[in-house]
Design a protein around this motif. Structure first.
Motif, short mmCIF file in Angstrom:
data_model
loop_
_atom_site.label_atom_id
_atom_site.label_comp_id
_atom_site.label_asym_id
_atom_site.label_seq_id
_atom_site.Cartn_x
_atom_site.Cartn_y
_atom_site.Cartn_z
N LEU A 68 0.96 -1.17 -0.10
CA LEU A 68 -0.32 0.17 0.44
C LEU A 68 0.77 1.50 0.26
CD1 LEU A 68 -2.86 -1.12 2.62
CD2 LEU A 68 -2.96 -0.70 0.35
N ASP A 69 1.65 1.25 0.77
CA ASP A 69 2.67 2.46 0.12
C ASP A 69 3.38 2.15 -0.98
OD1 ASP A 69 2.03 2.96 3.11
OD2 ASP A 69 4.22 1.40 3.92
N PHE A 70 4.12 1.18 -1.41
CA PHE A 70 4.24 1.89 -2.47
C PHE A 70 3.38 2.20 -3.96
CE2 PHE A 70 4.26 -1.00 -6.52
CZ PHE A 70 5.75 -0.08 -7.41
N LEU A 71 1.89 1.89 -3.38
CA LEU A 71 1.35 2.15 -4.61
C LEU A 71 0.98 3.79 -3.89
CD1 LEU A 71 -1.62 -0.24 -4.69
CD2 LEU A 71 -0.04 -0.09 -6.42
N GLY A 72 1.34 4.45 -3.39
CA GLY A 72 0.83 5.69 -2.84
C GLY A 72 2.51 6.06 -3.51
N ASN A 73 3.52 6.06 -3.56
CA ASN A 73 4.58 6.51 -3.44
C ASN A 73 4.27 6.55 -4.97
OD1 ASN A 73 5.31 7.14 -0.77
ND2 ASN A 73 7.41 5.60 -1.24
N LEU A 74 3.57 5.78 -5.58
CA LEU A 74 4.26 5.43 -7.36
C LEU A 74 3.52 6.42 -7.72
CD1 LEU A 74 5.17 3.76 -9.86
CD2 LEU A 74 3.29 2.09 -9.58
N VAL A 75 2.29 6.00 -7.18
CA VAL A 75 0.82 7.21 -8.41
C VAL A 75 1.38 8.54 -8.19
CG1 VAL A 75 -0.90 5.75 -8.70
CG2 VAL A 75 -0.16 7.04 -6.48
N SER A 76 1.39 8.95 -6.66
CA SER A 76 2.02 10.43 -6.23
C SER A 76 3.24 11.15 -7.47
CB SER A 76 2.18 10.85 -4.60
OG SER A 76 3.56 10.14 -4.82
N ALA A 77 4.19 10.09 -7.48
CA ALA A 77 5.60 9.92 -8.71
C ALA A 77 5.65 10.24 -10.15
CB ALA A 77 7.09 9.79 -8.03
N GLN A 78 4.67 9.01 -10.36
CA GLN A 78 4.74 8.64 -11.73
C GLN A 78 2.28 8.83 -11.90
OE1 GLN A 78 6.74 9.46 -13.20
NE2 GLN A 78 8.53 8.52 -11.94
N SER A 79 2.05 9.55 -12.31
CA SER A 79 1.01 10.08 -12.50
C SER A 79 0.57 9.23 -13.96
CB SER A 79 0.32 10.97 -12.63
OG SER A 79 1.09 11.98 -13.88
N ILE A 80 1.93 8.41 -14.38
CA ILE A 80 1.28 7.78 -15.95
C ILE A 80 0.58 6.59 -15.39
CG2 ILE A 80 2.45 8.70 -17.61
CD1 ILE A 80 4.36 7.24 -16.55
N ALA A 127 -8.10 -4.52 2.36
CA ALA A 127 -7.31 -4.72 1.47
C ALA A 127 -7.60 -3.59 0.10
CB ALA A 127 -6.49 -5.81 1.35
N CYS A 128 -8.38 -3.90 -0.94
CA CYS A 128 -8.36 -3.24 -1.90
C CYS A 128 -8.68 -1.94 -1.56
CB CYS A 128 -8.91 -4.27 -2.62
SG CYS A 128 -8.80 -5.67 -3.38
N HIS A 129 -9.47 -2.19 -0.55
CA HIS A 129 -10.59 -0.53 -0.40
C HIS A 129 -9.79 0.25 0.33
CE1 HIS A 129 -14.65 -1.09 -2.45
NE2 HIS A 129 -14.33 -2.22 -1.62
N ARG A 130 -8.41 -0.21 0.70
CA ARG A 130 -7.65 0.91 2.04
C ARG A 130 -6.67 1.12 0.84
NH1 ARG A 130 -4.49 -2.09 5.91
NH2 ARG A 130 -3.09 -0.19 5.86
N ALA A 131 -6.06 -0.26 -0.40
CA ALA A 131 -5.88 1.13 -1.78
C ALA A 131 -6.21 1.49 -2.55
CB ALA A 131 -4.99 -0.41 -2.55
N LEU A 132 -7.64 1.42 -2.93
CA LEU A 132 -8.19 2.46 -3.19
C LEU A 132 -8.46 4.04 -2.68
CD1 LEU A 132 -11.63 1.57 -5.24
CD2 LEU A 132 -9.50 2.35 -6.10
N GLN A 133 -8.54 4.22 -1.05
CA GLN A 133 -8.13 5.28 -0.46
C GLN A 133 -7.06 6.17 -0.87
OE1 GLN A 133 -10.45 2.73 2.61
NE2 GLN A 133 -11.32 4.93 3.14
N THR A 134 -6.15 4.53 -0.35
CA THR A 134 -4.36 5.09 -0.36
C THR A 134 -4.02 6.07 -1.27
OG1 THR A 134 -3.75 3.44 0.74
CG2 THR A 134 -2.03 4.89 -0.37
N VAL A 135 -4.81 5.13 -2.92
CA VAL A 135 -4.91 6.36 -4.21
C VAL A 135 -5.15 7.25 -4.55
CG1 VAL A 135 -4.96 6.10 -6.59
CG2 VAL A 135 -3.91 3.60 -5.86
N ALA A 136 -6.66 7.49 -3.67
CA ALA A 136 -7.14 8.92 -3.91
C ALA A 136 -6.68 9.74 -3.22
CB ALA A 136 -8.62 8.59 -3.62
N ARG A 137 -5.68 9.66 -1.68
CA ARG A 137 -5.14 10.18 -1.36
C ARG A 137 -4.73 11.28 -1.73
NH1 ARG A 137 -5.35 7.58 3.16
NH2 ARG A 137 -3.36 6.46 3.18
N TYR A 138 -3.76 10.28 -2.23
CA TYR A 138 -2.87 10.82 -3.44
C TYR A 138 -2.88 11.54 -4.61
CZ TYR A 138 1.30 8.62 -0.19
OH TYR A 138 1.44 8.89 1.25
#
Length: 613
Positions: free
Chosen positions: A97-109, A152-163
Motif C-alpha cells: 500500500l505504501d508503494f502504491l501511494g508513492n508510485l501514483v504520487s511520483a508517476q501519474s502515468i 485491503a483493496c478498498h484501503r488501496a483505493l483510499q490510499t491512491v485517492a488520498r495522493y
C-alpha cells in the motif's frame, strides 16, 4: 573464526536484489542500455515461489526509487502490479500500500494501471478444477480470506485517492469496463456489486455514477427475464417428479396457506434459490441494493433524513434517466417503492415528481404516459400511502382529465386515438386502477360520504366522453409495481394485494342482470343518484362489479352479477387507430396484469371492466 561466523549470521539482511546489485544500480544500467540485470530482475519478481521477505525488501527499494520508474520501465511496473500481495502477510500488504501511494504520487502515468489492478480483485480469482473429465471453475479463496482481500483493496483505493484527488474521475470508467457479464456466476456479480457500493461510502462523489451503473445492469437482467419465463421455470421446478423441485409453490405466491407456510419453514435454504438462473442473479442483486438503501438511510436504527434525502435525489435521477424510458420492466423499479416507504414525505415527493412529468406537454408523450401509469400503480399498491393522500392525488388526476375533455370538446381531434391522447388514457388508467384497489379505504368509515366523494369526481363524464377511455384503458389496466422476486421480503409489508370477495360479500349477489349497452344506459335505464340508494343496494353495487362502482355513474337498484348473453356495442364500436396502450408505453402490460392466477396480488381477468360490461 567462530565469532566472525556468528557475526555474519546475526547481521541483518541488506535490502538488495539477490543478483545484480541494488535496484538503483539495475535501473541506472537499464537507462544506459545494459539490460541483462534488468531482465534478471523481472524474472525474479515473476517467480511464483517468491517469499514474503523478498517482496518486502524489493518494495522498500522500489519506494525509494520511484523517480526512476518512468514509462521506459513500464513492463517492470506491470510485473509489480501483478505481485500476489493480497494473499500474503500483513507486512507485505502494508508495504505494498505504501508503494502504491508513492508510485501514483511520483508517476501519474501509472494511475490507471493501479486502479485497474485494484478493481480486478473485486471478484475472486477463479481456478479451474478438473473432476471426472469435467472442468469446474471455483474460487481459490474462502469467505474469510475474501473479506480480508476486499478490505485491503478498498484501503488501496483510499490510499491512491488520498495522493491523487482526481482518482474518482479515472475510476468510474474502469468500474464500468470491469463489470462482469450478466451470465457470470451469482457470486461473481454479488461480490462486484457489493464492492462497488462500498466505494460510495468513502468516495461519495461516485455514488450517483455507481448506482446508475448498477441499475443499468439490473435493467438488462430484468428485460432478459420475462415474467412468464420466470413463472414457467418455477412451475417446472415445482412440478411433481421434478429433479430440482423445491417447496415453493410459485414465484409470485406471496399469500400461502398455513400448510405450505409450515412446509417452507422447514425447508432447506435451497428452496430460496430461484429456478431461472437470470432471475436468481437479479434477485440477489436486488437484495443487495435494498440492503444498501436501508443501511444508508438508517443510522443506528433511526431514519437519517439528511442521508435519505441525498440518496433519494440520486435514485430519482436514475429513475428518470433509466427506468421511465425502459420497456418491459418488472422488478428493478422497486428501489423507488422501497425508499419511499421510509417516510410519507418521500412518497409524496415521488408522486409530485411523476405528476409534474405527466402534466408537462413538453415531455415526450410516451414518458408522460409511463409517469401516469406509475402514479396509478404506486397509489394502488403502496400500503404506506394513507387514504387522504390517495384522495388528494385522485382529485388532481380527475380534475386534469376534466380539463382535458374541456379542451377537446370543441376541437377536431375529439375521437378515440391513442397517438393523439396517450397521456389522457394513461391518466384514466391511473384513476381506474387506484379506485379498483383502494375502493374499500375510500368508502370506509362513512359510506354515504364516501359515495358522495366519488360522485363529485364525475366519473360518468370521463367514461362517456367522445375519447372513449374504456375502449383503450381497461383492456389491460397497467400495474408497474406488480412483480416481486424472492427479495420480496423487503416489499411484503409495504404491498397492497388484490382482495378477493369473501363468501359473506357474495351471499346477497344472486340476481343476474343483462349487460347494458351505451344506448341502453342513455335511454332505457334511469340513472339513480348514489345518495338515494339504500344500504342493501349500495352493498350490491360495491360487492358485485367493481368497475360499476369505479365508473360511479348509471347505477340501478338490484345491481348484481351479469350474464354473458349480450355484447357491448359501446366497447365494440369504433376501432381506435392504435391498438391500445400496449405498443407505446414502456412496460409489458399484458404480462404485468393479465398474468396467471398464481401471480401476486393481481385481480383475476374476470374483474376488468371490458369483460364485465
Amino acid at each position: 573464526m567462530a565469532m566472525e561466523g556468528g557475526a555474519f549470521f546475526g547481521s541483518p539482511l541488506r535490502k538488495t536484489v539477490r543478483f545484480g546489485g541494488t535496484l538503483r544500480d539495475v535501473l541506472l544500467k537499464h537507462e544506459q542500455g545494459e539490460t541483462a540485470d534488468f531482465e534478471l530482475l523481472k524474472h525474479q519478481l515473476s517467480d511464483p515461489d517468491i517469499k514474503d521477505a523478498q517482496i518486502i525488501n524489493w518494495l522498500h527499494e522500489f519506494r525509494a526509487s520511484v523517480v526512476h520508474l518512468t514509462k521506459d520501465v513500464e513492463e517492470l511496473v506491470s510485473i509489480l502490479l501483478k505481485l500476489p500481495w493480497l494473499r500474503r502477510s500483513q507486512d507485505v500488504v502494508e508495504e505494498y500500500l505504501d508503494f502504491l501511494g508513492n508510485l501514483v504520487s511520483a508517476q501519474s502515468i501509472y494511475l490507471r494501471p493501479c486502479l485497474r489492478m485494484i478493481v480486478s480483485h473485486f471478484v475472486p480469482t477463479q481456478v479451474i478444477v478438473r473432476e471426472d473429465g469435467v472442468d469446474f471453475s471455483d474460487s481459490d479463496d474462502d469467505e474469510e480470506n475474501l473479506s480480508g482481500n476486499f478490505k485491503a483493496c478498498h484501503r488501496a483505493l483510499q490510499t491512491v485517492a488520498r495522493y491523487v484527488p482526481l482518482t474518482p474521475l479515472f475510476l468510474l470508467p474502469i468500474l464500468v469496463e470491469n463489470f462482469p457479464f450478466i451470465n457470470k456466476s451469482e457470486s461473481t456479480l454479488e461480490y462486484y456489486v457489493h464492492n462497488l457500493l462500498r466505494i460510495t461510502v468513502y468516495l461519495p462523489t461516485l455514488r450517483l455514477g455507481i448506482l446508475e451503473l448498477i441499475v443499468e445492469k439490473l435493467l438488462k437482467l430484468d428485460v432478459s427475464t420475462p415474467r412468464q419465463d420466470i413463472e414457467d421455470a418455477e412451475e417446472n421446478a415445482n412440478a411433481p417428479g421434478s429433479v430440482e423441485k423445491t417447496t415453493e409453490e410459485g414465484l409470485f405466491d406471496m399469500e400461502e396457506d398455513e400448510e405450505t407456510e409450515k412446509e417452507n419453514q422447514g425447508a432447506s435454504s435451497e428452496s430460496d434459490v430461484m429456478a431461472h438462473p437470470l432471475a436468481e442473479r437479479l434477485d440477489i442483486l436486488m437484495t443487495i441494493l435494498f440492503t444498501y438503501i436501508k443501511e444508508i438511510c438508517y443510522v443506528n436504527g433511526t431514519l437519517d433524513i439528511s442521508n435519505t434525502k441525498g440518496l433519494y435525489r440520486d435514485l430519482i435521477t436514475i429513475f428518470d434517466k433509466l427506468i421511465l424510458p425502459t420497456h418491459a420492466l418488472c422488478h428493478v423499479q422497486y428501489f423507488m417503492f422501497y425508499i419511499c416507504s421510509f417516510k410519507l414525505g418521500f412518497a409524496e415527493a415521488f408522486l409530485d415528481h411523476l405528476w409534474k412529468i405527466l402534466q408537462d406537454p413538453n415531455n415526450p408523450a410516451v414518458i408522460r404516459q409511463t409517469a401516469g401509469n406509475y402514479i396509478g400503480s404506486f397509489l394502488a399498491r403502496a400500503t404506506f400511502i394513507p387514504t387522504v393522500t390517495v384522495k388528494a392525488c385522485l382529485d388532481l388526476l380527475v380534475n386534469w382529465l376534466h380539463r382535458y375533455i374541456d379542451s377537446q370538446d370543441a376541437g377536431t381531434n375529439a375521437y378515440c386515438d391513442v397517438a393523439l391522447h396517450g397521456p389522457f388514457y394513461s391518466t384514466c388508467q391511473a384513476v381506474f386502477y387506484t379506485f379498483i384497489f383502494r375502493h374499500r379505504q375510500l368508502l370506509d368509515g362513512n359510506l354515504r360520504k364516501g359515495l358522495a366523494y366519488l360522485q363529485n369526481l364525475n366519473f360518468e363524464r370521463i367514461v362517456m366522453c367522445q375519447l372513449n377511455p374504456l375502449k383503450i384503458c381497461l383492456v389491460s389496466v397497467v400495474n408497474l409495481f406488480a412483480a416481486i422476486t424472492r427479495s420480496k421480503k423487503n416489499i411484503d409489508p409495504l404491498y397492497q394485494i388484490w382482495e378477493e370477495l369473501s363468501a359473506e360479500d357474495l351471499q346477497d349477489l344472486t340476481k343476474p342482470i343483462k349487460k347494458a349497452s351505451r344506448s341502453a344506459l342513455l335511454t332505457e335505464c334511469q340513472p339513480v343518484p348514489l345518495a338515494t340508494l339504500g344500504p342493501v343496494d349500495l352493498q350490491h353495487c360495491l360487492n358485485s362489479d367493481l368497475p360499476q362502482v369505479l365508473l360511479a355513474l348509471w347505477i340501478w337498484p338490484g345491481a348484481g352479477n351479469t350474464t354473458e348473453d349480450e355484447d357491448d356495442d359501446f366497447l365494440k364500436g369504433e376501432t381506435p387507430q392504435n391498438d391500445g396502450m400496449l405498443g407505446i408505453t414502456p412496460s409489458s402490460y399484458d404480462s404485468n396484469i393479465l398474468s396467471p392466477p398464481s401471480s401476486l396480488g393481481t385481480p383475476p381477468p374476470g374483474t376488468y371492466v371490458q369483460q364485465h360490461l
